[in-house]
Scaffold this active site. Sequence first.
Site, short mmCIF file in Angstrom:
data_model
loop_
_atom_site.label_atom_id
_atom_site.label_comp_id
_atom_site.label_asym_id
_atom_site.label_seq_id
_atom_site.Cartn_x
_atom_site.Cartn_y
_atom_site.Cartn_z
CG ASP A 50 -15.46 2.34 6.41
OD1 ASP A 50 -15.63 2.84 5.51
OD2 ASP A 50 -14.47 2.03 7.02
NE ARG B 59 -12.44 2.24 2.04
CZ ARG B 59 -13.06 3.05 1.67
NH1 ARG B 59 -13.35 3.07 0.26
NH2 ARG B 59 -13.95 3.63 2.39
CG ASN B 60 -14.13 -1.70 4.30
OD1 ASN B 60 -12.57 -1.95 4.28
ND2 ASN B 60 -14.45 -0.48 4.75
CG ASP C 111 -12.42 -3.58 7.42
OD1 ASP C 111 -11.61 -3.28 8.23
OD2 ASP C 111 -11.70 -4.07 6.41
P1 AMP Z 1 -8.32 -4.70 6.60
O1 AMP Z 1 -7.51 -4.19 7.97
O2 AMP Z 1 -9.53 -5.49 7.02
O3 AMP Z 1 -8.77 -3.43 5.96
O4 AMP Z 1 -7.28 -5.42 5.98
C1 AMP Z 1 -6.21 -4.88 5.20
C2 AMP Z 1 -5.92 -6.04 3.62
O5 AMP Z 1 -5.49 -7.15 4.32
C3 AMP Z 1 -7.19 -6.17 2.78
O6 AMP Z 1 -7.38 -5.36 1.92
C4 AMP Z 1 -6.88 -7.71 2.55
O7 AMP Z 1 -5.92 -7.41 1.40
C5 AMP Z 1 -6.13 -8.23 3.61
N1 AMP Z 1 -7.03 -8.98 4.34
C6 AMP Z 1 -7.95 -8.56 5.56
N2 AMP Z 1 -8.56 -9.68 5.74
C7 AMP Z 1 -8.21 -10.43 5.14
C8 AMP Z 1 -8.90 -12.00 5.15
N3 AMP Z 1 -9.94 -12.39 5.93
N4 AMP Z 1 -8.46 -12.85 4.05
C9 AMP Z 1 -7.43 -12.42 3.05
N5 AMP Z 1 -7.07 -11.09 3.10
C10 AMP Z 1 -7.60 -10.46 4.20
#
Ligand code: AMP
Length: 450
Positions: free
Chosen positions: A314, A318-319, A332
């Site tokens: 994936d 975005r990841n 991710d």
């Molecule tokens: P995810 O579930 O990993 O797709 O995370 C969703 C959103 O949360 C991402 O697009 C980021 O904006 C934020 N996010 C996730 N992990 C982090 C991290 N380690 N530090 C800062 N923001 C995060």
Amino acid sequence: MSGMQAVWPSGTECIAKYNFHGTADQDLPFSKGDVLTIISVTKDPNWYKAKNKVGREGIIPANYVQKREGVKAGTKLSLMPWFHGKITREQAERLLYPPETGLFLVRESTNYPGDYTLCVSCEGKVEHYRIIYSSSKLSIDEEVYFENLMQLVEHYTSDPDGLCTRLIKPKVMEGTVAAQDEFSRGGWSLNMKDLKLLQIIGKGEFGDVMLGDYHGNKVAVKCIKNDATAQAFLAEASVMTQLRHSNLVQMLGVIVEEKGGLYLVTEYMAKGSLVDYLRSRGRSVLGGECLLKFSLDVCEAMAYLEANNFVHRDLAARNVLVSEDNIAKVSDFGLTKEASSTQDTGKLPVKWTAPEALREKKFSTKSDVWSFGILLWEIYSFGRVPYPRIPLKDVVPRVEKGYKMESPDGCPQIVYEVMKKCWTLDPAHRPAFHQLREQLEHIKASELYL
Ligand code: AMP
């Protein structure tokens, strides 16, 4: 067997089991729950030179810390290891043999579809209690109600409350391991009381992502309270225990609450996702050097996954997340698997997924290379959505016929050549990540990105 403990190599990560105040100047004090990295063993094998999260070095006692270990690949973690699904009353009784008061399991009821049965061994006999499921609540006595089976088991573990005994020992389903036990064993279990949740910073597929404070460090916390996504979440956490690279978002640990709450704690990436970063800064702020640096950061992480036989599945802008000091790190790992495993193609991001992966579920490091090519295109177009102006349903047929996206405006030809190589239809002829890394490094060294 000799009683000697194996020497931990430099770079080994440990988690503190107790507080250590230190007595001598050279000691490194720490608190329970701190993460420490071993630098070297001292003359006395019970003491190590180590450094903490802020880079301070000193001597630590080995028996105050626990070495961190990855969850073994293929281990099936469960939040409800005592749940055995659809088995009969007789099968349940066989599983609870030999008798041991307090040994229990939960099965799906055969007589009342939709309900469950709690089976408990009690003084040589097995009792079967019907768990009634009505209006989204569970109950045995129709006096106390629970949101889910975990909360019910937690309740009757602390108090028999009318049952023949309290629940003492789960009969674990064959092939599964209690997630909490496995994370503790590997030194990944964190304590909720050391974590302060501060504010919501994102929404993910599992639930909210929050900014937190863990022992004075900023952390990101993925919170989940929903059973349905718990399994995918455990899979992500278990993969993350096995990975360590400066361009992968690092997991600090996991919190598994008895009542089913689940939290994944990772390093905090202050500048958010790469795609948002590219879109908000744009061409006027981000120069060629910066774009190439992001490309190389991601390529380094992918070369590491390639060398360790992990397939991400994936990979997309975005990841990828960006740290305070502008380092891009891949995140991710929800779909990341060991190279040998298979998976269904239900909700794959079509524009990022290699044709053979969409067609025949053939995921490999080489299908990640295809996605990396799309990611390069995203970087050099400052976060545009790939295949602009082509309707989604037409993308795959056109790609299968050999169509490739045009070079983004202003993208150096030599970088565009790299993208096109990633989009070679035959995966066997695509370059590997270690080769892509060499090419990108060459572009950097010769300043061809300008
Ligand atoms: P995810 O579930 O990993 O797709 O995370 C969703 C959103 O949360 C991402 O697009 C980021 O904006 C934020 N996010 C996730 N992990 C982090 C991290 N380690 N530090 C800062 N923001 C995060």
